[in-house]
Each structure stands twice: as C-alpha cells, then as structure tokens.
Design a protein around this motif. Structure first.
Motif, PDB file in Angstrom:
ATOM      1  N   ARG A  15      -2.488   4.411 -58.250  1.00 49.69           N
ATOM      2  CA  ARG A  15      -2.715   3.599 -57.826  1.00 49.69           C
ATOM      3  C   ARG A  15      -2.922   2.153 -56.986  1.00 49.69           C
ATOM      4  N   VAL A  16      -3.428   3.249 -55.705  1.00 50.12           N
ATOM      5  CA  VAL A  16      -4.078   2.064 -54.343  1.00 50.12           C
ATOM      6  C   VAL A  16      -5.372   2.031 -54.992  1.00 50.12           C
ATOM      7  N   ILE A  19      -5.030  -1.121 -56.740  1.00 51.78           N
ATOM      8  CA  ILE A  19      -4.585  -2.044 -56.329  1.00 51.78           C
ATOM      9  C   ILE A  19      -6.034  -3.379 -55.675  1.00 51.78           C
ATOM     10  N   ALA A  20      -6.506  -2.290 -54.903  1.00 50.03           N
ATOM     11  CA  ALA A  20      -8.180  -2.342 -54.686  1.00 50.03           C
ATOM     12  C   ALA A  20      -9.068  -2.510 -55.302  1.00 50.03           C
ATOM     13  N   ARG A  22      -8.598  -4.827 -57.703  1.00 50.72           N
ATOM     14  CA  ARG A  22      -7.669  -6.383 -58.182  1.00 50.72           C
ATOM     15  C   ARG A  22      -7.921  -6.907 -56.958  1.00 50.72           C
ATOM     16  N   GLN A  23      -7.826  -6.468 -55.344  1.00 46.92           N
ATOM     17  CA  GLN A  23      -8.239  -7.035 -54.332  1.00 46.92           C
ATOM     18  C   GLN A  23      -9.459  -7.034 -54.263  1.00 46.92           C
ATOM     19  N   LEU A  47      -3.395  -1.720 -47.626  1.00 46.83           N
ATOM     20  CA  LEU A  47      -5.198  -1.552 -47.474  1.00 46.83           C
ATOM     21  C   LEU A  47      -5.838  -1.421 -46.311  1.00 46.83           C
TER      22      LEU A  47
END
Length: 110
Positions: A15-16, A19-20, A22-23, A47
């Motif tokens: 999951r991290v 997210i990382a 995507r950002q 993050l």
C-alpha cells in the motif's frame, strides 16, 4: 540474526509503495506516536521525504518504515499492517505493548 524492533507487513508495504508511486515520492512511511486520542497516545502515519539520523529504519519489499527513537519506545515489537474491511481501509499497528486501545485502532494506552 537479530529481530527488527518493529516490522512492516507485506500488505502495508504494498500500500505504501502504491501511494508513493501515485504521489511521486520515495517509498518511506514514517510512524510516530503523539499524546492524545481517546486512549492517551495516538499513531501518526505519513510519507517521508528523508530519513533522520536517529531514525530506526526497517525495510520490507523495497519500502522503508521509519520510526523515531522516542516513538519506538512505545511501539517496540509491533507490526504495521494495512487492513481493508467493510468499514474502510487503514494502516493498523498491532502493538504488544498496548494495555488498552480504542475501537478505531488509532489510539492506545500503555
């Protein structure tokens, strides 16, 4: 081989990483413990851009979990997990040092 003071589950690492990506940030999750919440202490996730000199770092599947030394005293032996249920999805800390917790899983007492 020495056991890590804290661990990151494969589900949380996945999951991290998502997210990382995507950002467009490094795959580093910071866990800190602050006073407050309904049980006395609360977990904070975010993050991280950089690793501090005194951070404890644990890696799982290319993702780094960072914890400052003061927070580690309250979460030593824990596993950071990511759970999905009908009520939603969230990072959860399975903390063996927690004497009590709240229903939402985001605060605890020792």
């Amino acid at each position: 081989m020495e056991q890590a003071p804290i661990s990151l589950s494969p589900a949380a690492a996945q999951r991290v990483a998502a997210i990382a990506r995507r950002q467009e940030q490094p795959a580093m999750l910071r866990l800190s413990v602050e006073g407050g919440g309904c049980s006395g202490f609360q977990y904070r996730f975010g993050l991280a851009d950089t690793r501090e000199d005194d951070d404890i770092a644990v890696e799982e599947d290319g993702v780094t979990l960072l914890v400052d030394p003061m927070s580690l005293d309250l979460v030593r032996g824990s596993t950071v997990d990511f759970v999905e249920s009908l009520g939603g999805s969230a990072f959860r800390v399975e903390n063996p040092m927690a004497a009590a917790g709240c229903g939402c899983g985001s605060s605890f007492a020792v």
